[in-house]
Scaffold this active site. Structure first.
Site, PDB file in Angstrom:
ATOM      1  N   LYS A  54       0.147   4.217  -0.218  1.00  0.00           N
ATOM      2  CA  LYS A  54      -0.497   5.404   0.390  1.00  0.00           C
ATOM      3  C   LYS A  54      -0.299   6.615  -0.535  1.00  0.00           C
ATOM      4  O   LYS A  54      -0.227   6.437  -1.751  1.00  0.00           O
ATOM      5  CB  LYS A  54       0.031   5.620   1.805  1.00  0.00           C
ATOM      6  CG  LYS A  54      -0.112   4.345   2.648  1.00  0.00           C
ATOM      7  CD  LYS A  54       0.079   4.554   4.114  1.00  0.00           C
ATOM      8  CE  LYS A  54      -0.120   3.221   4.836  1.00  0.00           C
ATOM      9  NZ  LYS A  54      -0.011   3.337   6.276  1.00  0.00           N
ATOM     10  N   HIS A 113      -9.327   1.072   4.912  1.00  0.00           N
ATOM     11  CA  HIS A 113      -8.066   1.317   5.625  1.00  0.00           C
ATOM     12  C   HIS A 113      -8.323   2.246   6.818  1.00  0.00           C
ATOM     13  O   HIS A 113      -9.160   3.146   6.740  1.00  0.00           O
ATOM     14  CB  HIS A 113      -7.035   1.938   4.684  1.00  0.00           C
ATOM     15  CG  HIS A 113      -5.661   1.910   5.259  1.00  0.00           C
ATOM     16  ND1 HIS A 113      -5.231   2.865   6.151  1.00  0.00           N
ATOM     17  CD2 HIS A 113      -4.647   1.031   5.122  1.00  0.00           C
ATOM     18  CE1 HIS A 113      -3.989   2.558   6.527  1.00  0.00           C
ATOM     19  NE2 HIS A 113      -3.609   1.464   5.913  1.00  0.00           N
ATOM     20  N   GLU A 162      -6.797   4.687   7.831  1.00  0.00           N
ATOM     21  CA  GLU A 162      -6.655   6.120   7.521  1.00  0.00           C
ATOM     22  C   GLU A 162      -7.925   6.671   6.878  1.00  0.00           C
ATOM     23  O   GLU A 162      -8.261   7.846   7.067  1.00  0.00           O
ATOM     24  CB  GLU A 162      -5.405   6.321   6.637  1.00  0.00           C
ATOM     25  CG  GLU A 162      -4.133   6.104   7.461  1.00  0.00           C
ATOM     26  CD  GLU A 162      -2.947   5.541   6.697  1.00  0.00           C
ATOM     27  OE1 GLU A 162      -2.933   5.580   5.460  1.00  0.00           O
ATOM     28  OE2 GLU A 162      -2.017   5.041   7.375  1.00  0.00           O
ATOM     29  N   GLU A 166      -5.070  -4.811  10.618  1.00  0.00           N
ATOM     30  CA  GLU A 166      -4.038  -3.789  10.791  1.00  0.00           C
ATOM     31  C   GLU A 166      -4.296  -3.038  12.099  1.00  0.00           C
ATOM     32  O   GLU A 166      -5.081  -2.079  12.112  1.00  0.00           O
ATOM     33  CB  GLU A 166      -4.076  -2.791   9.628  1.00  0.00           C
ATOM     34  CG  GLU A 166      -3.821  -3.406   8.285  1.00  0.00           C
ATOM     35  CD  GLU A 166      -3.264  -2.384   7.287  1.00  0.00           C
ATOM     36  OE1 GLU A 166      -2.199  -2.664   6.720  1.00  0.00           O
ATOM     37  OE2 GLU A 166      -3.859  -1.316   7.109  1.00  0.00           O
ATOM     38  N   ASN A 175       0.880  -1.175   0.000  1.00  0.00           N
ATOM     39  CA  ASN A 175       0.000   0.000   0.000  1.00  0.00           C
ATOM     40  C   ASN A 175       0.914   1.221   0.000  1.00  0.00           C
ATOM     41  O   ASN A 175       1.499   1.560   1.021  1.00  0.00           O
ATOM     42  CB  ASN A 175      -0.887  -0.026   1.252  1.00  0.00           C
ATOM     43  CG  ASN A 175      -1.696   1.247   1.415  1.00  0.00           C
ATOM     44  OD1 ASN A 175      -1.759   2.073   0.502  1.00  0.00           O
ATOM     45  ND2 ASN A 175      -2.321   1.400   2.570  1.00  0.00           N
ATOM     46  N   SER A 179       3.800  -2.003  10.211  1.00  0.00           N
ATOM     47  CA  SER A 179       5.260  -2.069  10.372  1.00  0.00           C
ATOM     48  C   SER A 179       5.840  -3.441  10.000  1.00  0.00           C
ATOM     49  O   SER A 179       6.767  -3.920  10.644  1.00  0.00           O
ATOM     50  CB  SER A 179       5.663  -1.671  11.794  1.00  0.00           C
ATOM     51  OG  SER A 179       5.272  -0.326  12.060  1.00  0.00           O
ATOM     52  N   GLY A 218       2.835   2.463  10.713  1.00  0.00           N
ATOM     53  CA  GLY A 218       3.766   3.573  10.547  1.00  0.00           C
ATOM     54  C   GLY A 218       4.506   3.957  11.809  1.00  0.00           C
ATOM     55  O   GLY A 218       5.177   4.992  11.857  1.00  0.00           O
TER      56      GLY A 218
HETATM   57  P1  13P Z   1       3.321   0.546   7.585  1.00  0.00           P
HETATM   58  O1  13P Z   1       3.811  -0.756   6.980  1.00  0.00           O
HETATM   59  O2  13P Z   1       4.034   1.740   7.065  1.00  0.00           O
HETATM   60  O3  13P Z   1       3.260   0.462   9.064  1.00  0.00           O
HETATM   61  O4  13P Z   1       1.802   0.709   7.072  1.00  0.00           O
HETATM   62  C1  13P Z   1       0.923  -0.327   7.228  1.00  0.00           C
HETATM   63  C2  13P Z   1      -0.307  -0.023   6.470  1.00  0.00           C
HETATM   64  O5  13P Z   1      -1.087   0.836   6.860  1.00  0.00           O
HETATM   65  C3  13P Z   1      -0.559  -0.766   5.234  1.00  0.00           C
HETATM   66  O6  13P Z   1      -1.847  -0.556   4.747  1.00  0.00           O
END
Ligand code: 13P
Length: 251
Positions: free
Chosen positions: A11, A95, A97, A167, A9, A213, A173
């Site tokens: 982002k 997601h 976010e 997740e 992803n 992560s 992150g």
């Molecule tokens: P990270 O791998 O940067 O922690 O992000 C995970 C994520 O949100 C994947 O959709």
């Protein structure tokens, strides 16, 4: 045996040229990998160009979001049909976010999920608790709500095209990964919910990815757990070498 699914992803990162450079670097590094579904999810503006670059490769293309109508007066939105037209076979839905910054509810996400599936896309449907929810002992309630409301109305066949991505928000992150034991506990709980609501056959076949992560050096211990069927990778999917290594270690 469920086939591992490893998705990047990206982002809101990378311009078109940067996206092409990334997939062009990634392709040769994973071209001999069999037995893993590999997906990259760039930003909307790069999808069409990346689709062209991926033709003939073993890397599939996904979007990060989509809307609940095919076309019309919905300024700023993109439909599943448009994603397929641009070369996508997958989309991420739900997601954290999107839930957090755009207030997307379980009900709206369920509508998106069903529309995307009916439109012929495969979906990675994200769930997961916040730190506050975990620490106050509400983690299981949150997962029950997200699974029950989020997956409502799906048929057994829909689960051939739906992966669940667990997740935990506190691991996204932050560099703090859930331990393999924490991931396994949550995944087993989620699979149990799916079993209760959709039956044994669905619970056996549905893939549950872990996200938060994930890195080349922790993916193998996560994948070693029986209920972890893949990963959804943010930061570590933005570099070809690292993502290729992560894919290889997911076998
Ligand atoms: P990270 O791998 O940067 O922690 O992000 C995970 C994520 O949100 C994947 O959709």
């Amino acid at each position: 045996m469920r086939k591992p699914l490893v998705a990047g992803n990206w982002k809101m990162n990378k311009l078109v040229g940067e996206s092409l450079a990334l997939v062009n670097a990634l392709k040769p590094l994973v071209k001999d990998v069999e037995g893993v579904d590999i997906v990259v999810c760039p930003v909307f503006t790069a999808l069409h160009a990346v689709a062209d670059a991926l033709k003939g490769s073993n890397i599939q293309l996904g979007a990060q979001n989509c809307f609940t109508r095919e076309s019309g007066a919905y300024t700023g939105e993109v439909s599943p049909q448009m994603l397929k037209d641009a070369g996508c076979t997958w989309t991420i839905i739900g997601h954290s976010e999107r839930r957090q910054y755009f207030n997307e509810s379980d009900e709206f996400l369920n509508e998106k999920l069903r529309f995307a599936l009916a439109s012929g896309l495969k979906v990675m449907f994200c769930i997961g608790e916040t730190l506050e929810e975990r620490e106050s002992g509400r983690m299981n309630d949150v997962l029950v709500r997200q699974i029950t409301n989020g997956l409502m109305g799906l048929s057994e066949a829909d689960f051939d095209n739906t992966s669940i991505a667990y997740e935990p928000v506190w691991a996204i992150g932050t560099g703090v990964t859930a331990t393999p034991e924490q991931a396994e506990e949550a995944h087993a709980f989620v699979r149990g919910l799916v079993r209760d609501q959709f039956g044994e056959a669905v619970a056996d076949k549905v893939r549950i990815q872990y996200g938060g992560s994930v890195k080349p050096d922790n993916v193998a211990s996560l994948m070693a757990k029986p209920n972890v069927d893949g990963s959804l990778v943010g930061g570590a999917s933005l570099k070809a070498d690292g993502f290729a290594e992560l894919v290889r270690k997911s076998l």
